[in-house]
Design a protein around this motif. Structure first.
Motif, PDB file in Angstrom:
ATOM      1  N   GLN A  25      25.300  99.496  81.709  1.00  0.00           N
ATOM      2  CA  GLN A  25      24.506 100.709  81.467  1.00  0.00           C
ATOM      3  C   GLN A  25      24.810 101.048  79.655  1.00  0.00           C
ATOM      4  OE1 GLN A  25      23.904 103.979  83.585  1.00  0.00           O
ATOM      5  NE2 GLN A  25      24.287 102.356  85.790  1.00  0.00           N
ATOM      6  N   LEU A  26      26.205 100.612  79.494  1.00  0.00           N
ATOM      7  CA  LEU A  26      26.670 100.911  77.934  1.00  0.00           C
ATOM      8  C   LEU A  26      26.812  99.882  77.396  1.00  0.00           C
ATOM      9  CD1 LEU A  26      30.766 102.520  79.340  1.00  0.00           C
ATOM     10  CD2 LEU A  26      28.651 103.160  78.469  1.00  0.00           C
ATOM     11  N   GLY A  27      25.875  99.603  77.566  1.00  0.00           N
ATOM     12  CA  GLY A  27      25.173  97.930  75.988  1.00  0.00           C
ATOM     13  C   GLY A  27      26.357  97.609  75.568  1.00  0.00           C
ATOM     14  N   LEU A  28      27.731  96.566  76.502  1.00  0.00           N
ATOM     15  CA  LEU A  28      28.662  96.523  75.948  1.00  0.00           C
ATOM     16  C   LEU A  28      28.192  95.103  75.943  1.00  0.00           C
ATOM     17  CD1 LEU A  28      31.267  97.694  78.452  1.00  0.00           C
ATOM     18  CD2 LEU A  28      30.835  98.853  75.840  1.00  0.00           C
ATOM     19  N   SER A  29      28.586  94.190  74.289  1.00  0.00           N
ATOM     20  CA  SER A  29      28.269  92.526  73.958  1.00  0.00           C
ATOM     21  C   SER A  29      29.271  92.477  74.521  1.00  0.00           C
ATOM     22  CB  SER A  29      28.141  92.960  72.833  1.00  0.00           C
ATOM     23  OG  SER A  29      29.324  93.152  72.374  1.00  0.00           O
ATOM     24  N   ILE A  30      29.444  92.074  75.902  1.00  0.00           N
ATOM     25  CA  ILE A  30      30.596  91.043  76.839  1.00  0.00           C
ATOM     26  C   ILE A  30      29.435  89.944  76.862  1.00  0.00           C
ATOM     27  CG2 ILE A  30      31.421  91.084  79.176  1.00  0.00           C
ATOM     28  CD1 ILE A  30      32.439  93.928  78.984  1.00  0.00           C
ATOM     29  N   ASP A  31      30.711  88.667  77.305  1.00  0.00           N
ATOM     30  CA  ASP A  31      29.908  87.913  77.640  1.00  0.00           C
ATOM     31  C   ASP A  31      30.193  87.894  79.249  1.00  0.00           C
ATOM     32  OD1 ASP A  31      29.874  84.479  78.808  1.00  0.00           O
ATOM     33  OD2 ASP A  31      31.486  84.072  76.899  1.00  0.00           O
ATOM     34  N   TRP A  32      29.458  87.726  80.076  1.00  0.00           N
ATOM     35  CA  TRP A  32      29.518  88.227  81.858  1.00  0.00           C
ATOM     36  C   TRP A  32      29.280  86.721  82.782  1.00  0.00           C
ATOM     37  CZ3 TRP A  32      31.460  92.306  83.479  1.00  0.00           C
ATOM     38  CH2 TRP A  32      30.777  93.537  82.854  1.00  0.00           C
ATOM     39  N   GLU A  33      29.622  85.300  81.652  1.00  0.00           N
ATOM     40  CA  GLU A  33      29.714  83.845  82.103  1.00  0.00           C
ATOM     41  C   GLU A  33      31.282  83.553  82.276  1.00  0.00           C
ATOM     42  OE1 GLU A  33      27.208  81.520  82.375  1.00  0.00           O
ATOM     43  OE2 GLU A  33      25.833  83.388  82.372  1.00  0.00           O
ATOM     44  N   ARG A  34      31.546  84.387  80.961  1.00  0.00           N
ATOM     45  CA  ARG A  34      33.718  84.373  81.607  1.00  0.00           C
ATOM     46  C   ARG A  34      34.250  85.135  82.748  1.00  0.00           C
ATOM     47  NH1 ARG A  34      35.487  80.985  77.124  1.00  0.00           N
ATOM     48  NH2 ARG A  34      33.602  80.188  76.020  1.00  0.00           N
ATOM     49  N   GLU A  35      33.220  86.533  83.354  1.00  0.00           N
ATOM     50  CA  GLU A  35      33.915  86.920  84.353  1.00  0.00           C
ATOM     51  C   GLU A  35      34.868  86.590  85.269  1.00  0.00           C
ATOM     52  OE1 GLU A  35      30.307  89.039  86.609  1.00  0.00           O
ATOM     53  OE2 GLU A  35      32.341  90.710  87.578  1.00  0.00           O
ATOM     54  N   VAL A  36      35.865  87.226  85.418  1.00  0.00           N
ATOM     55  CA  VAL A  36      36.950  86.725  86.472  1.00  0.00           C
ATOM     56  C   VAL A  36      37.571  87.867  87.009  1.00  0.00           C
ATOM     57  CG1 VAL A  36      38.017  84.853  84.849  1.00  0.00           C
ATOM     58  CG2 VAL A  36      39.225  87.162  85.386  1.00  0.00           C
TER      59      VAL A  36
ATOM     60  N   PHE B  87      44.499  86.986  80.429  1.00  0.00           N
ATOM     61  CA  PHE B  87      43.320  86.678  78.902  1.00  0.00           C
ATOM     62  C   PHE B  87      43.047  85.045  78.813  1.00  0.00           C
ATOM     63  CE2 PHE B  87      48.047  85.996  77.703  1.00  0.00           C
ATOM     64  CZ  PHE B  87      48.281  87.286  78.849  1.00  0.00           C
ATOM     65  N   LEU B  88      44.368  84.591  79.547  1.00  0.00           N
ATOM     66  CA  LEU B  88      44.338  82.712  78.901  1.00  0.00           C
ATOM     67  C   LEU B  88      43.124  82.227  79.980  1.00  0.00           C
ATOM     68  CD1 LEU B  88      48.263  82.303  79.272  1.00  0.00           C
ATOM     69  CD2 LEU B  88      46.986  82.602  77.312  1.00  0.00           C
ATOM     70  N   ARG B  89      43.053  82.803  81.067  1.00  0.00           N
ATOM     71  CA  ARG B  89      41.956  81.762  82.055  1.00  0.00           C
ATOM     72  C   ARG B  89      40.522  82.232  80.912  1.00  0.00           C
ATOM     73  NH1 ARG B  89      40.447  77.787  85.751  1.00  0.00           N
ATOM     74  NH2 ARG B  89      38.849  78.865  86.612  1.00  0.00           N
ATOM     75  N   TYR B  90      40.379  83.368  80.249  1.00  0.00           N
ATOM     76  CA  TYR B  90      39.176  84.130  79.828  1.00  0.00           C
ATOM     77  C   TYR B  90      38.705  82.750  78.678  1.00  0.00           C
ATOM     78  CZ  TYR B  90      38.813  88.426  80.564  1.00  0.00           C
ATOM     79  OH  TYR B  90      38.993  89.953  81.845  1.00  0.00           O
ATOM     80  N   THR B  91      39.397  81.472  78.666  1.00  0.00           N
ATOM     81  CA  THR B  91      38.700  80.789  77.871  1.00  0.00           C
ATOM     82  C   THR B  91      38.485  79.628  78.171  1.00  0.00           C
ATOM     83  OG1 THR B  91      41.336  79.889  77.475  1.00  0.00           O
ATOM     84  CG2 THR B  91      40.495  81.599  75.776  1.00  0.00           C
TER      85      THR B  91
ATOM     86  N   PHE C 146      43.450  75.934  82.913  1.00  0.00           N
ATOM     87  CA  PHE C 146      42.586  76.354  81.509  1.00  0.00           C
ATOM     88  C   PHE C 146      43.230  74.930  80.885  1.00  0.00           C
ATOM     89  CE2 PHE C 146      46.625  79.082  82.075  1.00  0.00           C
ATOM     90  CZ  PHE C 146      47.201  78.584  80.789  1.00  0.00           C
ATOM     91  N   GLN C 147      41.977  75.101  79.455  1.00  0.00           N
ATOM     92  CA  GLN C 147      42.481  73.574  78.374  1.00  0.00           C
ATOM     93  C   GLN C 147      43.397  74.013  77.384  1.00  0.00           C
ATOM     94  OE1 GLN C 147      39.494  71.522  76.424  1.00  0.00           O
ATOM     95  NE2 GLN C 147      39.107  69.841  78.618  1.00  0.00           N
ATOM     96  N   PHE C 148      43.650  72.913  77.670  1.00  0.00           N
ATOM     97  CA  PHE C 148      45.123  73.215  76.333  1.00  0.00           C
ATOM     98  C   PHE C 148      43.921  73.662  75.009  1.00  0.00           C
ATOM     99  CE2 PHE C 148      47.756  71.211  73.188  1.00  0.00           C
ATOM    100  CZ  PHE C 148      49.163  72.738  73.099  1.00  0.00           C
ATOM    101  N   GLU C 149      43.251  72.469  74.422  1.00  0.00           N
ATOM    102  CA  GLU C 149      42.540  72.791  73.322  1.00  0.00           C
ATOM    103  C   GLU C 149      41.415  74.009  73.797  1.00  0.00           C
ATOM    104  OE1 GLU C 149      42.487  70.101  75.127  1.00  0.00           O
ATOM    105  OE2 GLU C 149      43.677  68.847  74.079  1.00  0.00           O
ATOM    106  N   LYS C 150      41.537  74.429  74.459  1.00  0.00           N
ATOM    107  CA  LYS C 150      40.553  75.772  74.195  1.00  0.00           C
ATOM    108  C   LYS C 150      40.973  77.091  74.999  1.00  0.00           C
ATOM    109  CE  LYS C 150      36.228  74.188  76.409  1.00  0.00           C
ATOM    110  NZ  LYS C 150      35.568  73.997  78.266  1.00  0.00           N
TER     111      LYS C 150
END
Ligand SMILES: [Zn+2]
Length: 813
Positions: free
Chosen positions: A75-86, A465-469, A478-482
Motif C-alpha cells: 500500500q505504500l507504493g514501494l518499487s520492490i522486486d517481489w520476485e526476489r522475496e525471501v 542480501f546475498l540470496r537476493y541476487t 547464489f551464483q558467483f557471477e550474479k
C-alpha cells in the motif's frame, strides 16, 4: 534491512522503506540498474510464544503475518522486486543457511564447547535472554533463573577480530558513530600475558594486563568462580564458604555480576600465589566481577592503580602498594592513580616511565619464561545454539562412533517437523520428538541422534542480501557471477539498534565466504544510513509514572490534564510504543490521507538520520500541498492549448519559469546526492509549484515543461498522484520510466535584476536592469528612470551611491 514479520506495519517500517524507495526510484531514473528487494527475518521467539499462548503453529502464524505485512507494505507504493522475496523460515532459504553452516564447519569455524545458559528450574527449560526479566526471573514461571552449563555451538568470529577492526577504515560511507561502536565491541587491547605460580604447586594462574608497568603493585590475584583452579587453591578451612559463594554467583547473570554501581563481592580462598617479579606470596580470591569467558578468567589485583581493584581491596581488606607516581610530585591515595607515570618501588625498573616500563617488563618476563606480549580482544566467539524450535536446525548428527557428522549436502534441508506440541516446559520441542531425533549415522549407519539446537536468527540475517541476487536458485545459495555483479550493497538503510550485532555478523559472514571463494568482496555494505526513530506525543502522570492515552487527555488553562482525575500531565516526544499509548497506526494514516501524503510527511519533517516527531498538523500540510499540485495540473489540463506552439524567443515570464524549473532540478539532484536531504528537496518542489501557480501562462511550452518536470521530480516522493496526473496529461508510458531531468545551465543565468532606487536613503521604487551592467551604466539607468525624474525635479544632486546588484541612492541638496 528486512523486517521481522510481526504482522503489523509500524511507522519505523514506513520510514525505513520510504527512504530506500526514493533512493531506488532516483537511481533508476538516473539510468542505473537497481535491485530493491524485500524479505522476512522470519524465525524467532514470538512465533513460538504465540504457539504456547494460542496454540497456532509457528509456521502458520508466521505465514499469516508475512501475507498481512506484505499487503501493508504494498500500500505504500514501494518499487520492490517481489520476485526476489525471501523468508528465512522457508525450507528453500534455510536449506542454504544450513549449507553455509557446513562451510563454516569444514573451515573449523563452527565448534562446540560448554557455555552457560539461562535455566528455569521450575519449567526445566532453557530460556532466551529476552525471556528473563530485569530481576533475573523467568517470564513464564517467575522462577529465579539459574546459570547452567550446556554443550553449545559457536562460530569463531574471534579469528576475524583484527580484520573486522582494521577494515572499518574502508567503510567511508558509514556513520562514524557506528564504526566507533563496532571498534569498542571488538575491543582490542595491547598488553602482556603473565603467569603467577601457585605456592607449593606446579600450576600457574595466567592473567592478561594492559598495565604490565604496575606489576610490582600486584597484591592479590582474583579468579572467576567458574575457573578450574578455584577448588584446588581453596584451603580446607575456606572450603564450605567458597562453595556457598560460588553457588550464589551461579544464579546471577553476567549483567548483574559486572554492573558498575554494584559492590564487588569476593571471598578469600586461603590459597597463595607468587608474584614472579617480587617473589612475594599474595592471596588468591574469587570474585563475581571476573568472568571466565573473558580473557584468562583471572586478573591480577593492582589496587593503587586501578579503580575497580581499589574498591575491591578496600572492601576486602587487601594491601595497597603504590608503584607509579606522577612526574610532578607524590600521590595521596584517596582513590586509584590510573594515569601513566614513573615507576617506583619496582626494583631495577625504578625511574622508567610507563611506556618504557611496559616494554621492559614484557622483555624481562619473556626472558624469564613467565610472560610475553599479547593482544587481546573483548570480542568473544559467537554462541549460535538456541534450545528452541522456531529456528534453522543445525545440520549435524551425533554418532557414538564417528562423533559429530555433518548431514550430507544432498540431504539438506534438515526440515523442521510439523505437528509439534508447545508447552514452554521441559526439553526443547525438537529434543522431545523421538522420530525426528533418532537417525542412522550417515557415515557408518549406527543409530545416532540429530542435533536438536537451532541457530541464532542473526545467522539467517547475515547472508540474506546475498540470496537476493539469485533468490530462486535451487542448486546453490547464489551464483558467483550474479552475487559479484551486484555486491557490495550500495546503500543499506536501517535502525541504529543494529549498529553492532547484525552489521558485525554480516561483515564476518562476508569475509568467511570470501575466504571460501564464494564472493569477491571484503565488505557487504558500502554505504550505511541509520534512520532516526519516529516519536509520538506522549502523556505521563509525573506523580504515578503512568502513561495516559491521548483520548483521556484534556487541555485546560494552558495545561494537559487527565480527563478523569484532573491531574496535570507532563508531555514529551518518545519512541512510539504500545505501552506508552503514543503510537500512530500507519494504516489509519494511509486510509485518511493516502500513501503519498504519509511518504511526503515522513521525508519532509526531518533529515533521515534524525529522530522524527509525529505531528498531525504537519501531515495536513503535506496533504494540502499535494492537493495544490493536483489543482495546478488539473487547471493546466483544462486550459492547455490544442497544439503546443514553438517559440523563437523567450518572454520574461518564460525565462523566470525556466529558471525556476532548472533551479529545482539542480537543487533536488544535489540534495539527493550524498546525504539524502529529502526534506530540502521537497521544499524545492514547493517553490517550483509556487512559481507555476504565480505564472499561469498555459499557452507557453515552458509552462508545460514546468508541469511535467514538477511531476517527474515529485514521482520519487508521491508515486501515485504523479502517475495519475502524468497519464491525465496524455502520456501512455509510465512516469516512473522517465529519465531524471537534466539541468540546462543556460536557464539558470540571471540576465535581469531588480535595482532599488533611493532618494536620501529612502526607497522610492525599483527598475529592471541588465545583470551585467557596470557601476556607471547603473547610475545612468537610474538617473534616466521615470521614478528619479519625478522625485528629483529641480533639485541638485550632491552625491550618488551605487551598490552593484542592489541599489542606487541619490543624495540631494
Ligand atoms: Zn557413525
Amino acid at each position: 534491512m528486512f523486517p521481522y514479520p510481526s504482522g503489523n506495519l509500524h511507522m519505523g517500517h514506513v520510514r525505513n522503506y520510504t527512504i530506500t524507495d526514493v533512493i531506488a526510484r532516483l537511481k533508476r531514473m538516473q539510468g542505473y540498474r537497481v535491485l530493491h528487494p524485500m524479505g522476512w527475518d522470519a524465525f524467532g521467539l514470538p512465533a513460538e510464544n504465540a504457539a504456547i499462548e494460542r496454540g497456532v503453529p509457528p509456521a502458520k502464524w508466521t505465514d499469516q503475518n508475512i501475507a498481512q505485512m506484505k499487503r501493508q507494505l504494498q500500500q505504500l507504493g514501494l518499487s520492490i522486486d517481489w520476485e526476489r522475496e525471501v523468508a528465512t523460515c522457508s525450507p528453500e532459504y534455510y536449506r542454504w543457511t544450513q549449507w553455509l553452516f557446513l562451510q563454516f564447519f569444514e573451515s573449523g569455524l563452527a565448534y562446540q564447547k560448554e557455555a552457560a545458559v539461562n535455566w528455569d528450574p521450575i519449567d526445566q527449560t532453557v530460556l532466551a535472554n529476552e525471556q528473563v526479566d530485569s530481576e533475573g526471573k523467568s517470564w513464564r514461571s517467575g522462577a529465579k533463573v539459574e546459570r547452567k552449563l550446556l554443550r553449545q555451538w559457536f562460530l569463531k568470529i574471534t579469528d576475524y577480530a583484527e580484520q573486522l577492526l582494521t577494515d572499518l577504515d574502508k567503510l567511508t560511507g558509514w556513520p562514524e558513530r557506528v564504526k566507533t561502536m563496532q571498534a569498542n565491541w571488538i575491543g582490542k587491547s595491547v598488553g602482556a600475558y603473565l603467569e603467577f605460580p601457585l605456592v607449593n604447586s606446579t600450576e600457574k594462574i595466567p592473567v592478561f594486563t594492559t598495565r604490565p608497568d604496575t606489576v610490582y603493585g600486584v597484591t592479590y590475584v582474583v579468579l572467576a568462580p567458574e575457573h578450574p583452579l578455584t577448588l584446588q587453591v581453596t584451603t580446607p578451612e575456606q572450603k564450605s564458604a567458597v562453595e556457598t559463594f560460588i553457588q550464589e554467583i551461579a544464579s546471577e547473570s553476567e549483567l548483574e555480576r559486572t554492573a558498575e554501581d554494584k559492590p564487588k563481592r569476593g571471598i578469600k580462598t586461603g590459597g597463595l600465589a607468587i608474584n614472579p617479579f617480587t617473589g612475594e606470596e599474595i592471596p588468591i580470591l574469587i570474585a563475581d566481577y571476573v568472568l571466565y569467558e573473558y580473557g584468562t578468567g583471572a586478573v591480577m589485583g593492582v589496587p593503587a592503580h586501578d579503580s575497580r581493584d581499589f574498591k575491591f581491596a578496600q572492601e576486602n581488606n587487601l594491601p595497597i602498594k603504590i608503584v607509579i607516581t606522577p612526574e610532578s610530585g607524590e600521590i595521596e591515595l584517596k582513590e586509584a592513580y590510573t594515569e601513566a607515570g614513573i615507576m617506583i618501588n619496582s626494583a631495577q625498573f625504578n625511574g622508567l616511565n610507563s611506556q618504557e616500563g611496559k616494554t621492559a617488563i614484557i622483555d624481562y618476563a619473556t626472558a624469564q619464561c613467565y610472560g610475553k606480549a599479547r593482544i587481546q580482544y573483548r570480542l568473544r566467539d559467537w554462541l549460535i545454539s538456541r534450545q528452541r524450535y522456531w529456528g534453522c536446525p543445525i545440520p549435524v548428527i551425533h554418532c557414538p562412533h564417528c562423533g559429530t557428522v555433518p548431514v550430507p549436502i544432498d540431504n539438506l534441508p534438515v526440515t523442521l517437523p510439523e505437528n509439534v506440541e508447545f508447552s514452554g516446559r521441559g526439553a526443547s520441542p525438537l529434543a522431545k520428538l523421538e522420530d525426528w531425533v533418532n537417525v542412522d549415522c550417515p557415515r557408518c549407519g549406527t543409530p545416532a541422534k540429530r542435533e536438536t539446537d537451532t541457530m541464532d536468527t542473526f545467522i539467517d540475517s547475515s547472508w540474506y542480501f546475498l540470496r537476493y541476487t539469485d533468490a530462486k536458485n535451487e542448486d546453490i545459495p547464489f551464483q558467483f557471477e550474479k552475487v559479484n555483479d551486484w555486491m557490495p550493497v550500495d546503500q543499506y538503510v536501517g535502525g541504529i539498534e543494529h549498529a553492532i550485532l547484525h552489521l558485525l555478523y554480516s561483515r564476518f559472514f562476508t569475509k568467511v565466504l570470501r575466504d571460501r571463494g564464494l564472493v569477491n568482496v571484503d565488505e557487504p555494505f558500502n554505504r550505511l544510513l541509520t534512520q532516526g526513530m519516529v516519536q509520538g506525543l506522549t502523556y505521563k502522570n509525573p506523580e504515578t509514572g503512568k502513561y495516559v492515552p491521548a483520548e483521556n487527555v484534556i487541555y485546560k488553562e494552558d495545561k494537559y490534564c487527565d480527563k478523569d482525575t484532573g491531574e496535570v500531565l507532563s508531555f514529551f516526544f518518545e519512541k512510539m510504543s504500545k505501552s506508552k499509548y503514543n503510537g500512530v497506526d500507519p494504516l489509519k494514516v494511509l486510509e485518511k490521507y493516502g500513501a503519498d501524503t504519509a511518504r511526503m510527511f515522513i521525508l519532509f519533517t526531518a533529515p533521515p538520520e534524525k529522530d522524527l516527531q509525529w505531528d498531525d498538523a504537519g501531515v495536513e500540510g503535506q496533504f494540502r500541498f499535494l492537493n495544490r499540485v493536483w489543482r495546478l495540473v488539473s487547471e493546466y489540463i483544462e486550459n492547455k492549448p490544442k497544439q503546443v506552439k514553438k517559440i523563437e524567443t523567450f518572454s520574461k515570464t518564460d525565462k523566470d519559469l525556466r529558471r525556476a524549473i532548472h533551479t529545482a532540478i539542480k537543487e533536488i539532484s544535489e540534495d539527493l546526492e550524498g546525504d539524502y536531504q529529502f526534506n530540502t528537496a521537497i521544499s524545492e518542489l514547493m517553490k517550483l509549484s509556487n512559481a507555476l501557480g504565480d505564472n499561469k501562462c498555459f499557452e507557453s511550452p515552458i509552462y508545460r515543461e514546468g508541469i511535467e518536470t514538477l511531476l517527474i521530480l515529485l514521482s520519487l516522493f508521491a508515486p501515485h498522484l504523479s502517475e495519475e496526473l502524468w497519464q491525465a496529461l496524455g502520456h501512455s508510458q509510465s512516469i516512473h520510466l522517465q529519465p531524471w531531468p537534466k539541468v540546462d545551465p543556460t536557464a539558470l543565468i540571471v540576465d535581469e535584476i531588480t535595482l532599488v532606487i533611493q532618494i536620501l536613503g529612502k526607497t522610492r521604487g525599483t527598475i529592471q536592469v541588465p545583470a551585467s551592467a557596470d557601476k556607471s551604466t547603473l547610475e545612468t539607468l537610474a538617473l534616466e528612470s521615470e521614478i528619479t525624474q519625478r522625485y528629483l525635479e529641480g533639485k541638485e544632486i550632491k552625491k550618488v551611491i551605487v551598490v552593484p546588484g542592489k541599489l542606487v541612492n541619490f543624495v540631494v541638496g
